[in-house]
Design an enzyme around this catalytic site. Structure first.
Site, PDB file in Angstrom:
ATOM      1  N   LYS A  71       0.797  -1.236   0.000  1.00 49.35           N
ATOM      2  CA  LYS A  71       0.000   0.000   0.000  1.00 49.35           C
ATOM      3  C   LYS A  71       0.829   1.286   0.000  1.00 49.35           C
ATOM      4  O   LYS A  71       0.412   2.295  -0.554  1.00 49.35           O
ATOM      5  CB  LYS A  71      -0.932   0.008   1.211  1.00 49.35           C
ATOM      6  CG  LYS A  71      -2.129  -0.914   1.082  1.00 49.35           C
ATOM      7  CD  LYS A  71      -3.051  -0.745   2.267  1.00 49.35           C
ATOM      8  CE  LYS A  71      -4.250  -1.637   2.173  1.00 49.35           C
ATOM      9  NZ  LYS A  71      -5.180  -1.461   3.287  1.00 49.35           N
ATOM     10  N   ASP A 107     -10.009   3.194   2.448  1.00 51.03           N
ATOM     11  CA  ASP A 107     -10.129   2.536   3.762  1.00 51.03           C
ATOM     12  C   ASP A 107     -10.789   3.448   4.809  1.00 51.03           C
ATOM     13  O   ASP A 107     -11.672   3.017   5.553  1.00 51.03           O
ATOM     14  CB  ASP A 107      -8.743   2.113   4.292  1.00 51.03           C
ATOM     15  CG  ASP A 107      -8.235   0.840   3.631  1.00 51.03           C
ATOM     16  OD1 ASP A 107      -9.060   0.041   3.142  1.00 51.03           O
ATOM     17  OD2 ASP A 107      -6.999   0.644   3.605  1.00 51.03           O
TER      18      ASP A 107
HETATM   19  P1  NDP Z   1       0.103  -3.282   9.834  1.00 44.85           P
HETATM   20  O1  NDP Z   1       1.005  -4.462   9.731  1.00 44.85           O
HETATM   21  O2  NDP Z   1       0.408  -2.049   9.088  1.00 44.85           O
HETATM   22  O3  NDP Z   1      -0.041  -2.871  11.400  1.00 44.85           O
HETATM   23  C1  NDP Z   1      -0.241  -3.843  12.388  1.00 44.85           C
HETATM   24  C2  NDP Z   1      -0.524  -3.149  13.709  1.00 44.85           C
HETATM   25  O4  NDP Z   1      -0.849  -4.144  14.685  1.00 44.85           O
HETATM   26  C3  NDP Z   1       0.681  -2.376  14.268  1.00 44.85           C
HETATM   27  O5  NDP Z   1       0.214  -1.253  14.948  1.00 44.85           O
HETATM   28  C4  NDP Z   1       1.287  -3.405  15.241  1.00 44.85           C
HETATM   29  O6  NDP Z   1       2.043  -2.841  16.279  1.00 44.85           O
HETATM   30  C5  NDP Z   1       0.018  -4.001  15.816  1.00 44.85           C
HETATM   31  N1  NDP Z   1       0.274  -5.301  16.428  1.00 44.85           N
HETATM   32  C6  NDP Z   1       0.576  -6.473  15.784  1.00 44.85           C
HETATM   33  N2  NDP Z   1       0.745  -7.464  16.692  1.00 44.85           N
HETATM   34  C7  NDP Z   1       0.576  -6.912  17.923  1.00 44.85           C
HETATM   35  C8  NDP Z   1       0.594  -7.419  19.252  1.00 44.85           C
HETATM   36  N3  NDP Z   1       0.842  -8.712  19.498  1.00 44.85           N
HETATM   37  N4  NDP Z   1       0.338  -6.576  20.257  1.00 44.85           N
HETATM   38  C9  NDP Z   1       0.054  -5.278  20.022  1.00 44.85           C
HETATM   39  N5  NDP Z   1       0.005  -4.721  18.790  1.00 44.85           N
HETATM   40  C10 NDP Z   1       0.267  -5.537  17.741  1.00 44.85           C
HETATM   41  O7  NDP Z   1      -1.342  -3.837   9.452  1.00 44.85           O
HETATM   42  P2  NDP Z   1      -2.641  -2.984   8.989  1.00 44.85           P
HETATM   43  O8  NDP Z   1      -2.716  -1.764   9.798  1.00 44.85           O
HETATM   44  O9  NDP Z   1      -2.636  -2.859   7.529  1.00 44.85           O
HETATM   45  O10 NDP Z   1      -3.815  -3.989   9.388  1.00 44.85           O
HETATM   46  C11 NDP Z   1      -4.138  -4.209  10.734  1.00 44.85           C
HETATM   47  C12 NDP Z   1      -5.369  -5.126  10.790  1.00 44.85           C
HETATM   48  O11 NDP Z   1      -6.466  -4.446  10.217  1.00 44.85           O
HETATM   49  C13 NDP Z   1      -5.183  -6.414   9.974  1.00 44.85           C
HETATM   50  O12 NDP Z   1      -5.698  -7.486  10.723  1.00 44.85           O
HETATM   51  C14 NDP Z   1      -6.024  -6.185   8.739  1.00 44.85           C
HETATM   52  O13 NDP Z   1      -6.580  -7.379   8.231  1.00 44.85           O
HETATM   53  C15 NDP Z   1      -7.118  -5.274   9.286  1.00 44.85           C
HETATM   54  N6  NDP Z   1      -7.693  -4.413   8.265  1.00 44.85           N
HETATM   55  C16 NDP Z   1      -9.053  -4.423   8.137  1.00 44.85           C
HETATM   56  C17 NDP Z   1      -9.650  -3.652   7.180  1.00 44.85           C
HETATM   57  C18 NDP Z   1     -11.112  -3.721   7.031  1.00 44.85           C
HETATM   58  O14 NDP Z   1     -11.608  -3.283   5.988  1.00 44.85           O
HETATM   59  N7  NDP Z   1     -11.836  -4.204   8.007  1.00 44.85           N
HETATM   60  C19 NDP Z   1      -8.858  -2.767   6.291  1.00 44.85           C
HETATM   61  C20 NDP Z   1      -7.438  -2.776   6.562  1.00 44.85           C
HETATM   62  C21 NDP Z   1      -6.893  -3.598   7.508  1.00 44.85           C
HETATM   63  P3  NDP Z   1       3.630  -2.644  16.112  1.00 44.85           P
HETATM   64  O15 NDP Z   1       3.787  -1.358  15.347  1.00 44.85           O
HETATM   65  O16 NDP Z   1       4.133  -2.576  17.490  1.00 44.85           O
HETATM   66  O17 NDP Z   1       4.151  -3.830  15.344  1.00 44.85           O
END
Ligand code: NDP
Length: 289
Positions: A71, A107
């Site tokens: 993205k 989004d």
């Molecule tokens: P990214 O990989 O960009 O971000 C992931 C986020 O999750 C980061 O803030 C990360 O924190 C956090 N995270 C991951 N594991 C943990 C943990 N164990 N404890 C705390 N925080 C954690 O992913 P996206 O933002 O693109 O997507 C996030 C979710 O949103 C996904 O599951 C995706 O499927 C969903 N999504 C849903 C959409 C919808 O239309 N409903 C649209 C877009 C996304 P850190 O920075 O510390 O790693």
């Protein structure tokens, strides 16, 4: 589905891509609307992104959706980028028109449509707390400020990433909204939880059944609306919110609305939202309500 010489191709570029629900509901939408488009999943390795984007032109496709991990990187390969996508620094929809590749981000708009339309929650003058600082959190944070929240708090496991988001938001919206950082290890306090109207899980936590609860549900106050972007299951957070009788919503609506806005960008036709939802319901009875 009848493929003819006039059929236009759209699809999704991702890595991985097999889990994507978009082909299912987009193809159902084209069929229901009588639009001669077909939507494919394309597994695009990170090193192949530039070539894949160029192929939109060379194959005369109508456009594509873009998902993890492309993205942000895809911005570099486009001719034009919409103001939203520029702000969020991410593109989830590309449209090929008049020999130009134009990038959009649907989004944030998809999230707000789901929150207000399905959830009946008006973000105007409200206080929101966003968990996460990844792609979803960026899109949601910008959209919430544009939708008029009074205060936006951000928290993330990796503090540095939350700071980058905060600085970026502040650059655009300093005068529009109070924007603040909350330490990840201080989220579970009544000081924080008593002072929010909307809690959004914008992390990937909850995708797997064994994932933990990031928030202590006991601390949520009765007026808090809980939104979880996870759409592949009812998360522990949603279950806890439901048990407490709080208004809440999972991420399926956001997924459908963001796809509906992509559909409208490509076709200039109103997306058949109910057909899109029904297509998912038929296949995945477990979580579609
Ligand atoms: P990214 O990989 O960009 O971000 C992931 C986020 O999750 C980061 O803030 C990360 O924190 C956090 N995270 C991951 N594991 C943990 C943990 N164990 N404890 C705390 N925080 C954690 O992913 P996206 O933002 O693109 O997507 C996030 C979710 O949103 C996904 O599951 C995706 O499927 C969903 N999504 C849903 C959409 C919808 O239309 N409903 C649209 C877009 C996304 P850190 O920075 O510390 O790693």
């Amino acid at each position: 589905m009848k493929i003819s010489g006039k059929t236009k191709i759209v699809g999704i570029f991702g890595y991985p891509v097999t889990h994507s629900l978009s082909p299912l509901f987009q193809n159902a939408a084209f069929k229901a609307s009588g639009i001669d488009f077909v939507y494919f999943p394309f597994l695009v390795k990170p090193g192949d992104l530039e070539m894949a984007v160029k192929s939109i032109k060379s194959l005369n496709m109508a456009g594509v959706n873009v998902t993890i991990p492309h993205k942000k990187k895809v911005l570099a390969y486009l001719d034009k980028v919409s103001p939203e996508a520029k702000m969020v620094e991410a593109v989830n929809t590309i449209c090929y028109r008049d020999d130009k590749l134009i990038g959009y981000n649907t989004d944030g708009k998809g999230f707000i449509s789901s929150l207000t339309g399905e959830g009946g929650f008006d973000p105007q003058r409200k206080r929101a707390l966003v968990l996460g600082a990844g792609g979803a959190a960026w899109a949601i944070s910008f959209a919430l400020i544009e939708a008029g929240v009074r205060r936006l708090s951000i928290t993330n496991r990796t503090k540095r990433k939350a700071e980058v988001l905060l600085n970026h938001l502040t650059k655009f919206f300093r005068d529009k909204c109070e924007i603040m950082l909350v330490d990840f290890d201080k989220v579970n306090s009544s000081t924080v939880m008593n002072n929010i109207d909307l809690l959004i899980n914008a992390t990937s936590v909850g995708m797997h059944p064994e994932d933990p609860l990031l928030v202590n549900p006991e601390l949520l106050t009765p007026h808090t609306f809980v939104y979880d972007v996870i759409y592949n299951r009812k998360t522990k957070l949603l279950k806890a919110a439901e048990e407490k009788g709080l208004p809440c919503l999972g991420g399926l609506g956001m997924l459908i609305y963001q796809g509906a806005y992509s559909f409208e960008i490509w076709t200039h036709k109103k997306a058949p939202l109910k057909k899109m939802r029904d297509a998912l319901k038929e296949q995945r009875k477990c979580f579609v309500t």
